[in-house]
Structures are given as C-alpha cells and as structure tokens.
Design a protein around this motif. Structure first.
Motif, PDB file in Angstrom:
ATOM      1  N   ARG A 112      24.561  17.522  42.986  1.00 12.24           N
ATOM      2  CA  ARG A 112      24.061  16.400  42.193  1.00 12.24           C
ATOM      3  C   ARG A 112      22.940  15.750  43.010  1.00 12.24           C
ATOM      4  N   VAL A 113      21.727  15.675  42.463  1.00 15.14           N
ATOM      5  CA  VAL A 113      20.550  15.223  43.217  1.00 15.14           C
ATOM      6  C   VAL A 113      19.950  14.003  42.525  1.00 15.14           C
ATOM      7  N   LEU A 114      19.600  13.000  43.361  1.00 16.64           N
ATOM      8  CA  LEU A 114      18.891  11.818  42.877  1.00 16.64           C
ATOM      9  C   LEU A 114      17.552  11.751  43.616  1.00 16.64           C
ATOM     10  N   ALA A 115      16.464  11.738  42.892  1.00 14.85           N
ATOM     11  CA  ALA A 115      15.119  11.659  43.479  1.00 14.85           C
ATOM     12  C   ALA A 115      14.494  10.314  43.119  1.00 14.85           C
ATOM     13  N   VAL A 116      14.030   9.572  44.171  1.00 18.15           N
ATOM     14  CA  VAL A 116      13.407   8.256  43.982  1.00 18.15           C
ATOM     15  C   VAL A 116      12.028   8.294  44.653  1.00 18.15           C
ATOM     16  N   LEU A 117      11.005   7.878  43.991  1.00 13.91           N
ATOM     17  CA  LEU A 117       9.630   7.893  44.501  1.00 13.91           C
ATOM     18  C   LEU A 117       9.298   6.540  45.111  1.00 13.91           C
ATOM     19  N   GLY A 118       8.873   6.571  46.411  1.00 17.02           N
ATOM     20  CA  GLY A 118       8.435   5.349  47.088  1.00 17.02           C
ATOM     21  C   GLY A 118       6.912   5.253  47.118  1.00 17.02           C
ATOM     22  N   ARG A 119       6.395   4.356  48.018  1.00 12.79           N
ATOM     23  CA  ARG A 119       4.939   4.179  48.094  1.00 12.79           C
ATOM     24  C   ARG A 119       4.253   5.409  48.681  1.00 12.79           C
ATOM     25  N   SER A 120       4.910   5.973  49.720  1.00 14.24           N
ATOM     26  CA  SER A 120       4.257   7.100  50.385  1.00 14.24           C
ATOM     27  C   SER A 120       5.209   8.257  50.634  1.00 14.24           C
ATOM     28  N   ALA A 152      19.716  24.112  53.401  1.00 11.31           N
ATOM     29  CA  ALA A 152      18.264  24.176  53.512  1.00 11.31           C
ATOM     30  C   ALA A 152      17.639  23.073  52.677  1.00 11.31           C
ATOM     31  N   TRP A 153      16.333  22.932  52.873  1.00 15.19           N
ATOM     32  CA  TRP A 153      15.647  21.867  52.147  1.00 15.19           C
ATOM     33  C   TRP A 153      15.846  21.998  50.642  1.00 15.19           C
ATOM     34  N   LEU A 154      16.077  20.865  50.034  1.00 15.76           N
ATOM     35  CA  LEU A 154      16.194  20.837  48.574  1.00 15.76           C
ATOM     36  C   LEU A 154      14.849  21.190  47.953  1.00 15.76           C
ATOM     37  N   PRO A 155      14.811  21.566  46.701  1.00 14.49           N
ATOM     38  CA  PRO A 155      13.532  21.905  46.063  1.00 14.49           C
ATOM     39  C   PRO A 155      12.543  20.759  46.165  1.00 14.49           C
ATOM     40  N   GLN A 156      11.291  21.118  46.550  1.00 12.97           N
ATOM     41  CA  GLN A 156      10.281  20.081  46.737  1.00 12.97           C
ATOM     42  C   GLN A 156       9.882  19.467  45.403  1.00 12.97           C
ATOM     43  N   ARG A 157       9.793  20.302  44.407  1.00 14.32           N
ATOM     44  CA  ARG A 157       9.441  19.784  43.095  1.00 14.32           C
ATOM     45  C   ARG A 157      10.698  19.201  42.443  1.00 14.32           C
ATOM     46  N   ALA A 158      11.007  18.001  42.795  1.00 20.27           N
ATOM     47  CA  ALA A 158      12.220  17.356  42.299  1.00 20.27           C
ATOM     48  C   ALA A 158      11.935  16.593  41.024  1.00 20.27           C
ATOM     49  N   VAL A 159      12.953  16.527  40.191  1.00 19.94           N
ATOM     50  CA  VAL A 159      12.887  15.721  38.967  1.00 19.94           C
ATOM     51  C   VAL A 159      13.324  14.317  39.323  1.00 19.94           C
ATOM     52  N   LEU A 160      12.475  13.358  38.997  1.00 27.17           N
ATOM     53  CA  LEU A 160      12.840  11.973  39.296  1.00 27.17           C
ATOM     54  C   LEU A 160      14.099  11.606  38.521  1.00 27.17           C
ATOM     55  N   GLY A 161      14.965  10.853  39.191  1.00 27.04           N
ATOM     56  CA  GLY A 161      16.243  10.493  38.596  1.00 27.04           C
ATOM     57  C   GLY A 161      17.311  11.512  38.973  1.00 27.04           C
ATOM     58  N   PHE A 162      18.367  11.557  38.199  1.00 27.18           N
ATOM     59  CA  PHE A 162      19.496  12.445  38.484  1.00 27.18           C
ATOM     60  C   PHE A 162      19.248  13.825  37.873  1.00 27.18           C
ATOM     61  N   SER A 163      19.698  14.857  38.608  1.00 26.30           N
ATOM     62  CA  SER A 163      19.636  16.230  38.119  1.00 26.30           C
ATOM     63  C   SER A 163      20.682  17.043  38.865  1.00 26.30           C
ATOM     64  N   THR A 164      20.926  18.254  38.386  1.00 25.18           N
ATOM     65  CA  THR A 164      21.883  19.166  39.015  1.00 25.18           C
ATOM     66  C   THR A 164      21.158  20.449  39.377  1.00 25.18           C
ATOM     67  N   ASP A 188      27.506   8.323  41.752  1.00 22.53           N
ATOM     68  CA  ASP A 188      26.117   8.140  41.311  1.00 22.53           C
ATOM     69  C   ASP A 188      25.600   6.762  41.717  1.00 22.53           C
ATOM     70  N   TYR A 189      26.462   5.767  41.585  1.00 20.77           N
ATOM     71  CA  TYR A 189      26.066   4.410  41.983  1.00 20.77           C
ATOM     72  C   TYR A 189      25.786   4.352  43.482  1.00 20.77           C
ATOM     73  N   GLN A 190      26.670   4.980  44.278  1.00 25.65           N
ATOM     74  CA  GLN A 190      26.463   4.972  45.728  1.00 25.65           C
ATOM     75  C   GLN A 190      25.189   5.734  46.115  1.00 25.65           C
ATOM     76  N   MET A 191      24.973   6.882  45.478  1.00 28.53           N
ATOM     77  CA  MET A 191      23.738   7.617  45.761  1.00 28.53           C
ATOM     78  C   MET A 191      22.510   6.783  45.410  1.00 28.53           C
ATOM     79  N   GLN A 192      22.587   6.057  44.323  1.00 29.82           N
ATOM     80  CA  GLN A 192      21.464   5.210  43.921  1.00 29.82           C
ATOM     81  C   GLN A 192      21.225   4.107  44.945  1.00 29.82           C
ATOM     82  N   GLN A 193      22.277   3.505  45.450  1.00 31.52           N
ATOM     83  CA  GLN A 193      22.135   2.450  46.447  1.00 31.52           C
ATOM     84  C   GLN A 193      21.538   2.990  47.750  1.00 31.52           C
TER      85      GLN A 193
END
Length: 446
Positions: free
Chosen positions: A102-110, A81-93, A32-37
C-alpha cells in the motif's frame, strides 16, 4: 444434534469471516491515516531543511522513500528496492518482489515523499482481531453442544419411554399411549395415534363379532346339509331319492348364498372405497332390474322400473351393483305380486325408491333389520335368509355418503325402501327415460 453442531460451527465461521472483514477494513483506515500523517510530517520537515524524523515508522513496518523532482533518490529506510519512481499521487497498490504494498505518494516543494506498507501486516492484524472474536465461541462450542445434548435428552426422555412401551406390546394390545410429560410438539402426534388405536380396536371388535356371528350362522346350514345327505343315503326308492336330492340342492344354495353374503359384508367392512368414479345411476338401475327380472318372473312377481331420471353419482360400480342386487332380491323374495323401482332427483340428492306389496316390516323392527343376521319375525316366517342383505346395503350407502331408510308403502301396501345418494350435479335434468309399463315389458322379456 449433528445438524445443530454443524449449524453452530457454520455460525462461528461466518462470524469469524465477518470479524476478519471488519477488522481488515478498520486496520486499513487506521494505517492509511498513520501513513498520511507520516508523509505530511516528512514533507513539512524537509521543506524547512530539518533532518528526517525516524522512529515510529519502523515499528509500523513503514517504508519511507524521498525523491527529488528530477528523479534523484534522496532517502529511503530499510526495505525492498526503490519503489517505482513514477508514483501515483495519493494512495495506490503496487506489486514489488512478489509482495503487495500500500503506497501513499505526497508531493512537496522540491521532493516526492512515498510511504509504503506491506499489506500482509494489515492482514495479520485483522486475523489476530478476528481470532480474538472467534476463539471464545470455539472454546464454548463443545460446552454448548453438551448443554443442548443434555436438554434434548431430558426433553425426549418421555418419547424414549413411549418407544420402549410400544416395543414391548404384543400385537393385540391397543390401549392408548400415555401422553403425560411428553413434549408439546409430540402430543398432537400421540393424540392422533391414540385415535388410530381406538379405530383399530373398534375394527378388531367388529371383526371378532363378525367371526362369532358368522360361525353361529353357518352352524345351522351345515348341520342341515349333513342331515339332508344322511336322508339321501337312506332313501329307499327313486321318489325318495329325488325329494332328498331336491332338498339337498336347496340347502346347498342357501349355504352358498349365506357364504356369498358373508364375504361381501367382510369386503365392504374391511375395504375402502378407493378413488370414486362418475357413475350413471339410472344405467345401473336398469341393469339391476334386467338381471333380477328372471328371478322375479320365476317367482311370478311383476318387477318394473318406473320413472328413471338421468342422474350421476360418485362411487364404486361393483359396490352399488351389490346394493341394488340385495334390495331387489329382498323385494322379490317378500313381495307377493308386484315391486316397483324408481329414481328421481330430490333436494340435491338421488332418491331411489323400491316398493313392494309384501307383508312389510313393523315400525319397531325397521331399524333392527339393518343389524347383521337379524330378521324380522314376518320375514323369518315367510322366506329363508341370512339377515345380511340390508346390512350390506346400508354399509354401501354409508360408504358413498348416502342413507338407507325403510317406510310403509302407501302405493302398494308393503315395504318402501328409500336410498339417498349425493348427486354430482344437482342441475341435471329430471326427464323420465322409460315408462313403468314399457320397462316392465322389457324386464319380463329379458
């Protein structure tokens, strides 16, 4: 040994499961730490317009996907295939193509950065770590079992020696078992077993002595019966035949009485009391006096029951009846004109006193008359007997936790017999139930 082997195997399984859970939790934290980095690095790089950093995410089995804010796919690494577009920010399964990620979604500027990893990767790593922990134990388990087997074998070798020694003994060998070098846990058992052997040896010795004494005592009555039978055969007239028949009948009665007492003594020595019953001792005394009154009247003896308190004891009715019958028979046999029986409570005990006006027993002989087949000189001269009555009475008294003693009767001048038995209730009343004269009259009438 089977139990120990199963216990050690179960301990290894539990330790392996614990190691797997611990390793899986640590792997989750590390990945999880590596995915976050990785996600944060991608977000920062794409915000500056720099190229996407590719490299270690492949070795970590990471899947990277980037989406525009309008949902346009911008980038992805090799993977499903592409992961679900409607992702939950943060960690989810999420479940994708039959696998769990195990999925980590992070929102950037664009853009939206997603980093995913197959959970099977973490599970494989946790399994490897757990196996590295359990493998030494699994390899050492046979050695541990062999070591325990050797230690137990050496520790229990003296037990096997004792077993072999006992297996080779003949039934009459009751010598103590050699307890040297036995394990400390087994020694108390062997000590108790040796004490049991000692008690059995005493019982066998007493039985052998009893058989020898009984054979000696039966020899004389049987020889007398044979002589009386010969005298009956040689009788010439009716008068002689009647006298011979009378003597033969008396001899048979004495032999039957002797055999009855021998059997009673053997039963009392070999049989345990069993479960005691609550008995009304006063009722047993009245019953015994009534039964003995016929014989007393036949011999011209005044047998009476004096003070008789209502007292209860714990014991066996048949054994106590036999005790009372034996002591009353002795009083009737050796008393001249009178014998009195009384029952009172004294010092938390039931005190039964039987006095007669017979010749009594010398003080030096009073302990010996409790021995089997022993009869005091005065008794031997006055009446016939086997010397078992008092021995039986003493065995019964001791089996009931009581005592039997002989003293001089100051009231009647003969023998005073005192039987003490523990009471069930020391607070019982002590009101006499019958007076001596009325009981004497009832006894004579019976």
């Amino acid at each position: 040994m089977l139990f120990l082997a199963l216990a050690m195997g179960l301990a290894a399984v539990i330790q392996g499961a614990s190691a797997y859970r611990t390793a899986l939790a640590e792997a989750d934290d590390i990945f999880d730490y590596q995915m976050q980095q990785v996600a944060l690095t991608l977000r920062a790089a794409m915000g500056e317009g720099a190229p996407l950093p590719l490299g270690d995410e492949q070795s970590l089995d990471l899947i990277v996907q980037v989406w525009g804010l309008d949902g346009t796919p911008l980038y992805r690494t090799a993977g499903p295939a592409w992961l679900p577009q409607r992702a939950v920010l943060g960690f989810s399964t999420v479940q994708l193509q039959g696998k769990r990620y195990r999925v980590l979604a992070v929102l950037g500027r664009s853009q939206l950065v997603q980093v995913a990893q197959d959970l099977a990767v973490r599970q494989r790593m946790a399994t490897q770590l757990a196996w590295r922990t359990v493998a030494p134990i699994a390899l050492m388990l046979p050695l541990l079992i062999a070591l325990v087997w050797w230690v137990l074998g050496r520790s229990l070798a003296p037990v096997a020696r004792v077993q072999a020694e006992l297996a080779q003994r003949h039934p009459g060998a009751l010598e103590p078992v050699n307890a040297t070098e036995l394990p400390t846990e087994v020694q108390p058992l062997v000590r108790e077993f040796n004490q049991l052997l000692a008690r059995l040896q005493q019982a066998f010795d007493a039985q052998q002595q009893f058989v020898a004494d009984a054979a000696h005592e039966l020899r004389s009555p049987l020889a007398a019966l044979k002589l009386q039978l010969e005298a009956l055969r040689r009788a010439a007239d009716a008068t002689s035949q009647a006298a011979a028949q009378d003597r033969l009948g008396q001899g048979i009665d004495r032999a039957a009485r002797l055999v009855e007492q021998l059997l009673a003594l053997a039963r009392q020595d070999s049989a345990a009391l069993g479960s005691p019953q609550t008995l009304a001792l006063d009722a047993l005394c009245r019953e015994a006096v009534v039964e003995a009154s016929t014989l007393a009247q036949h011999r011209g003896l005044d047998l009476g029951l004096g003070r008789c308190d209502a007292l209860s004891v714990a014991g066996q009715p048949q054994a106590l009846r036999m005790l009372l019958r034996n002591v009353l028979d002795n009083a009737i046999k050796y008393g001249r004109q009178r014998a009195d029986l009384s029952l009172v409570a004294e010092g938390g005990e039931a005190l039964l006193v039987l006095e007669d006006d017979g010749p009594g027993i010398a003080e030096a002989e009073r302990e010996r008359v409790f021995d089997r087949f022993y009869r005091a000189p005065a008794q031997a001269q006055q009446a016939s007997g086997s010397g078992l009555g008092l021995a039986i009475a003493q065995r019964v008294a001791q089996a009931h936790g009581g005592s039997l003693a002989l003293r001089h009767s100051t009231a009647l001048g003969g023998l005073r017999l005192e039987l003490r038995l523990p009471l069930l209730n020391t607070a019982q009343g002590a009101a006499p139930s019958d007076s001596p004269k009325s009981t004497r009259a009832d006894s004579a009438t019976s």
